[in-house]
Scaffold this motif. Sequence first.
Motif, PDB file in Angstrom:
ATOM      1  N   GLU B 305       2.830  21.449  -4.102  1.00  8.51           N
ATOM      2  CA  GLU B 305       2.745  20.199  -5.047  1.00  8.51           C
ATOM      3  C   GLU B 305       3.939  19.188  -5.002  1.00  8.51           C
ATOM      4  OE1 GLU B 305       0.527  18.598  -6.839  1.00  8.51           O
ATOM      5  OE2 GLU B 305      -0.651  20.142  -5.702  1.00  8.51           O
ATOM      6  N   ALA B 306       5.294  20.120  -4.767  1.00  5.26           N
ATOM      7  CA  ALA B 306       6.524  19.067  -4.512  1.00  5.26           C
ATOM      8  C   ALA B 306       6.475  18.243  -3.391  1.00  5.26           C
ATOM      9  CB  ALA B 306       7.832  20.062  -4.501  1.00  5.26           C
ATOM     10  N   ALA B 307       5.992  18.752  -2.302  1.00  2.00           N
ATOM     11  CA  ALA B 307       5.994  18.121  -1.079  1.00  2.00           C
ATOM     12  C   ALA B 307       5.013  16.897  -1.061  1.00  2.00           C
ATOM     13  CB  ALA B 307       5.547  19.159  -0.154  1.00  2.00           C
ATOM     14  N   ASN B 308       3.676  17.260  -1.678  1.00  2.00           N
ATOM     15  CA  ASN B 308       2.783  16.333  -1.516  1.00  2.00           C
ATOM     16  C   ASN B 308       2.903  14.827  -2.243  1.00  2.00           C
ATOM     17  OD1 ASN B 308       1.712  16.772  -4.115  1.00  2.00           O
ATOM     18  ND2 ASN B 308       0.022  18.080  -3.265  1.00  2.00           N
ATOM     19  N   ASN B 309       3.656  15.135  -3.563  1.00  2.00           N
ATOM     20  CA  ASN B 309       4.252  14.250  -4.582  1.00  2.00           C
ATOM     21  C   ASN B 309       5.366  13.369  -3.830  1.00  2.00           C
ATOM     22  OD1 ASN B 309       2.520  15.443  -6.729  1.00  2.00           O
ATOM     23  ND2 ASN B 309       3.240  13.330  -7.484  1.00  2.00           N
ATOM     24  N   ALA B 310       6.296  14.176  -3.060  1.00  2.00           N
ATOM     25  CA  ALA B 310       7.335  13.673  -2.496  1.00  2.00           C
ATOM     26  C   ALA B 310       6.991  12.530  -1.297  1.00  2.00           C
ATOM     27  CB  ALA B 310       8.277  14.581  -1.837  1.00  2.00           C
ATOM     28  N   VAL B 311       5.939  12.932  -0.682  1.00  2.00           N
ATOM     29  CA  VAL B 311       5.290  11.946   0.310  1.00  2.00           C
ATOM     30  C   VAL B 311       5.002  10.279  -0.210  1.00  2.00           C
ATOM     31  CG1 VAL B 311       3.399  11.348   1.433  1.00  2.00           C
ATOM     32  CG2 VAL B 311       4.327  13.738   1.770  1.00  2.00           C
ATOM     33  N   THR B 312       4.719  10.483  -1.586  1.00  2.00           N
ATOM     34  CA  THR B 312       4.352   8.934  -1.991  1.00  2.00           C
ATOM     35  C   THR B 312       5.479   8.202  -1.841  1.00  2.00           C
ATOM     36  OG1 THR B 312       4.768   9.748  -4.412  1.00  2.00           O
ATOM     37  CG2 THR B 312       2.516  10.022  -3.680  1.00  2.00           C
ATOM     38  N   GLY B 313       6.597   8.609  -2.389  1.00  2.00           N
ATOM     39  CA  GLY B 313       7.985   7.618  -2.451  1.00  2.00           C
ATOM     40  C   GLY B 313       8.421   7.562  -0.623  1.00  2.00           C
ATOM     41  N   GLY B 314       8.219   8.857  -0.157  1.00  2.00           N
ATOM     42  CA  GLY B 314       8.512   8.791   1.489  1.00  2.00           C
ATOM     43  C   GLY B 314       7.852   7.635   2.226  1.00  2.00           C
ATOM     44  N   SER B 315       6.588   7.482   1.765  1.00  2.00           N
ATOM     45  CA  SER B 315       5.466   6.641   2.712  1.00  2.00           C
ATOM     46  C   SER B 315       5.771   5.209   2.270  1.00  2.00           C
ATOM     47  CB  SER B 315       4.266   7.123   2.271  1.00  2.00           C
ATOM     48  OG  SER B 315       3.797   6.895   1.027  1.00  2.00           O
ATOM     49  N   LEU B 316       6.402   4.999   1.070  1.00  2.00           N
ATOM     50  CA  LEU B 316       6.690   3.443   0.858  1.00  2.00           C
ATOM     51  C   LEU B 316       7.884   3.028   1.566  1.00  2.00           C
ATOM     52  CD1 LEU B 316       5.855   3.630  -3.135  1.00  2.00           C
ATOM     53  CD2 LEU B 316       4.420   3.031  -1.297  1.00  2.00           C
ATOM     54  N   ILE B 317       8.834   3.742   1.990  1.00  2.00           N
ATOM     55  CA  ILE B 317       9.836   3.432   2.688  1.00  2.00           C
ATOM     56  C   ILE B 317       9.800   2.719   3.983  1.00  2.00           C
ATOM     57  CG2 ILE B 317      12.104   3.996   3.904  1.00  2.00           C
ATOM     58  CD1 ILE B 317      12.074   6.424   2.082  1.00  2.00           C
ATOM     59  N   PRO B 318       8.984   3.191   4.854  1.00  2.00           N
ATOM     60  CA  PRO B 318       8.758   2.223   6.082  1.00  2.00           C
ATOM     61  C   PRO B 318       7.393   0.964   5.507  1.00  2.00           C
ATOM     62  CG  PRO B 318       7.345   4.264   6.330  1.00  2.00           C
ATOM     63  CD  PRO B 318       8.503   4.434   5.063  1.00  2.00           C
ATOM     64  N   LEU B 319       6.902   1.376   4.491  1.00  2.00           N
ATOM     65  CA  LEU B 319       5.866   0.219   4.068  1.00  2.00           C
ATOM     66  C   LEU B 319       6.691  -1.063   3.495  1.00  2.00           C
ATOM     67  CD1 LEU B 319       2.951  -0.481   3.355  1.00  2.00           C
ATOM     68  CD2 LEU B 319       3.568   0.204   0.896  1.00  2.00           C
ATOM     69  N   LEU B 320       7.771  -0.960   2.607  1.00  2.00           N
ATOM     70  CA  LEU B 320       8.549  -1.923   2.057  1.00  2.00           C
ATOM     71  C   LEU B 320       9.309  -2.568   3.062  1.00  2.00           C
ATOM     72  CD1 LEU B 320       9.336  -0.409  -1.601  1.00  2.00           C
ATOM     73  CD2 LEU B 320       7.132  -1.884  -0.944  1.00  2.00           C
ATOM     74  N   THR B 321       9.997  -1.575   4.207  1.00  2.00           N
ATOM     75  CA  THR B 321      11.045  -2.387   4.779  1.00  2.00           C
ATOM     76  C   THR B 321      10.562  -3.018   6.006  1.00  2.00           C
ATOM     77  OG1 THR B 321      11.298  -0.129   5.854  1.00  2.00           O
ATOM     78  CG2 THR B 321      12.928  -0.886   4.142  1.00  2.00           C
ATOM     79  N   LEU B 322       9.351  -2.163   6.675  1.00  2.00           N
ATOM     80  CA  LEU B 322       8.828  -2.998   7.883  1.00  2.00           C
ATOM     81  C   LEU B 322       7.317  -3.265   8.027  1.00  2.00           C
ATOM     82  CD1 LEU B 322      10.425  -0.186  10.258  1.00  2.00           C
ATOM     83  CD2 LEU B 322      11.239  -2.514   9.943  1.00  2.00           C
ATOM     84  N   GLY B 323       6.684  -2.911   6.805  1.00  2.00           N
ATOM     85  CA  GLY B 323       5.202  -3.174   6.879  1.00  2.00           C
ATOM     86  C   GLY B 323       4.434  -1.952   7.373  1.00  2.00           C
ATOM     87  N   ILE B 324       5.182  -0.865   7.720  1.00  2.00           N
ATOM     88  CA  ILE B 324       4.294   0.195   8.353  1.00  2.00           C
ATOM     89  C   ILE B 324       3.667   1.327   7.228  1.00  2.00           C
ATOM     90  CG2 ILE B 324       4.381   2.034  10.129  1.00  2.00           C
ATOM     91  CD1 ILE B 324       6.595   0.381  11.555  1.00  2.00           C
ATOM     92  N   PRO B 325       2.731   1.356   6.885  1.00  2.00           N
ATOM     93  CA  PRO B 325       2.475   2.472   5.885  1.00  2.00           C
ATOM     94  C   PRO B 325       2.776   3.723   6.410  1.00  2.00           C
ATOM     95  CG  PRO B 325       0.477   1.313   6.382  1.00  2.00           C
ATOM     96  CD  PRO B 325       1.613   0.841   7.438  1.00  2.00           C
ATOM     97  N   GLY B 326       3.188   4.554   5.404  1.00  2.00           N
ATOM     98  CA  GLY B 326       3.646   6.211   5.592  1.00  2.00           C
ATOM     99  C   GLY B 326       2.399   7.030   5.507  1.00  2.00           C
ATOM    100  N   SER B 327       1.294   6.548   5.074  1.00  2.00           N
ATOM    101  CA  SER B 327       0.033   7.281   4.570  1.00  2.00           C
ATOM    102  C   SER B 327      -1.210   6.307   4.544  1.00  2.00           C
ATOM    103  CB  SER B 327       0.319   8.034   3.290  1.00  2.00           C
ATOM    104  OG  SER B 327       0.108   6.969   2.312  1.00  2.00           O
ATOM    105  N   ALA B 328      -2.341   7.003   4.658  1.00  2.00           N
ATOM    106  CA  ALA B 328      -3.584   5.962   4.499  1.00  2.00           C
ATOM    107  C   ALA B 328      -3.407   5.379   3.136  1.00  2.00           C
ATOM    108  CB  ALA B 328      -4.718   6.938   4.457  1.00  2.00           C
ATOM    109  N   THR B 329      -3.120   5.962   2.146  1.00  2.00           N
ATOM    110  CA  THR B 329      -2.855   5.188   0.785  1.00  2.00           C
ATOM    111  C   THR B 329      -1.976   4.113   0.764  1.00  2.00           C
ATOM    112  OG1 THR B 329      -3.479   7.338  -0.328  1.00  2.00           O
ATOM    113  CG2 THR B 329      -2.979   5.644  -1.724  1.00  2.00           C
TER     114      THR B 329
END
Lengths: 148, 494
Positions: B305-329
């Motif tokens: 549970e800690a890992a899957n929720n930590a993915v949410t913020g992590g996946s937004l890092i490349p999204l907001l900076t480069l436009g590359i999504p870190g996950s399907a969502t």
Amino acid sequence: MKRLRADIIFTIVLMLTAILLYLESNKFPKGADVFPKLMVGVILVLSVYEIIKHFASNKREEVGESGKKDWQEKYSPLIIFIFCIVLALLIKFLGFFTSITLFMAWTLWYLGMRKITSYIFSILGINLFIYFLFVMQLQVPLPRGILF
Amino acid sequence: MEVTIQEIIMDLFTVNNLLAMMAGVLGGIIIGALPGLTANMGVALLIPITFGMDPVAGLLMLMAVYTSAIYGGSISAILLHTPGTSASAATAIDGYELTMQGKSGLAIRIATVSSVIGGFISGIFLLTLTPPLSLISLKFGPPEYFLVAIFGLTTIGSISTGSINKGLISGALGLLISTVGMELNSGFPRFTFGLVDLQSGVSFVPAMIGLFSLSQVMFMVEKTHKESGIVTNAISDWRYLPRWNELKSIKTTILRSSLIGVLVGILPGAGGDIASWVSYNEAKRFSKKPELFGKGAVEGVAASEAANNAVTGGSLIPLLTLGIPGSATAAVLLGGLMIQGLVPGRELFTRYGEITYTVILGFILANVVMGVVGMLAARFMSNITMVSNKILAPLVVILCIVGSFALGNNFFDVWVMIIFGLLGYIMRKTGFHPAPVVLGLILGPMTEKGFRQSLSLSNGDLFSYFFTRPLSIVLIVLIVFALAWPIFFHKKKA
């Protein structure tokens, strides 16, 4: 009995569509055709590779008794898809709220729901939710039909 | 434009924004807790609603749905042994064992605390890493924009589908569909086949709703006829807050798993399910009692549970900076950003800094709110998990139709949604993931522009042009690595 895997059939359909789009892109002015043609080329090359990989591995789908699905499991997604098309067509004639009420009722019936309370609460709930959120709050002009 | 912390806090704590966040948290937990509904589907369905909202409130709602749906998935995983989202599959192993032992309350408490901490830590990383990373985008020229889109498509294509080739085909298909409509330079209508509605292109929001939401309904109805009444397990050992001794044994696991989650999230395409399995295995490896894993280990629930929720913020890092999504969502969330007129890159942190920082801070707060709402509502959520798919399926279809129509008040979009729904269903049935199609559709115009500008700047010698630019070389190396990594990974696994 062995048959082609569904993914290979899909890949072949995709290839044929890509070829048709390539022919269509020949009508584009110079420059406007480069990127679409490049993408068509990428799809064709990768699709051919997928098909070769499939035949090289010789993995075909075995259709055994155990693998057979009942007709509802097999056709329900298609039936729901047809229901969606009917709903979209009905909205044009009957209006949004009348159509979704009918759609909810027949889909619940088709899916095997027999509790009358489920019909009442879900139909009333979705109508009120959409009315308050989309019509009142977001001011979306939902299509009106012959009724309202 | 300089933004002060005071301004951000003032922006965040408005009634509208807090209400949007609360609605997102509650809606997300419900969507996640209902087996059959997914985070992708929830975010895609909500985008049309957020279109008319203030950008901060709209984006806060979407991000709150994302993180809360991942947490909500743990409730059904623990109580029903059916993960609400694929990211909670690892939680189901020990979570359900704990339920069988009459400790479902303990499992939910651990899942809640772990999800909150995982999400919170990822939010801190998001806040601190994105501004400096976004500076990279300042150095981007046309070739880099082209290559960064290809990199995003390559990674999300290869990792999300499990088949590099199928992922790439899906990505190319998305890029090809993005060329439909009026070509900007010549004004020529491409692939419109005489349809006036197609001249402005295929709207990506209805396409996204079809690919993720309608296709999901088609999957749901496959089994509904066999569905008998769902029976959930009651929560017997209920407490609102975990005991200190419950937390003491898992604090290291939560921290380790949160870091794994953030790292996996940053990797484009690797979503919450990969992070939770990796963390689960690591927790087992480091555990003093590895034999308890699979038999009701609280560390197993905490790690996943800690890992899957930590993915949410992590996946937004490349999204907001480069436009590359870190996950399907995150790929779906990119659509939410774009309809608000926000393009990933440096401008998000300068010109639109007030919006971006408020949303990031709101994301961190949403994780805390998620914990509070989760602990207050989890007992009642067990009843929500019993709602039959027979009711949910037609409700989601109606929401797909109204959502597609609402965005542009154009009925043609409803037909687009229906066609993409069928395409999404066929693709998922045949092992092609719809996420690369969505990403291709969204990034298509930028990719084509970058490609054509590079072509003209290079005087036809694209190869030499790319290899004389250091950033382009780095991106090419990353693309090659993204293509080679899954092959290497699969061989190693075999």
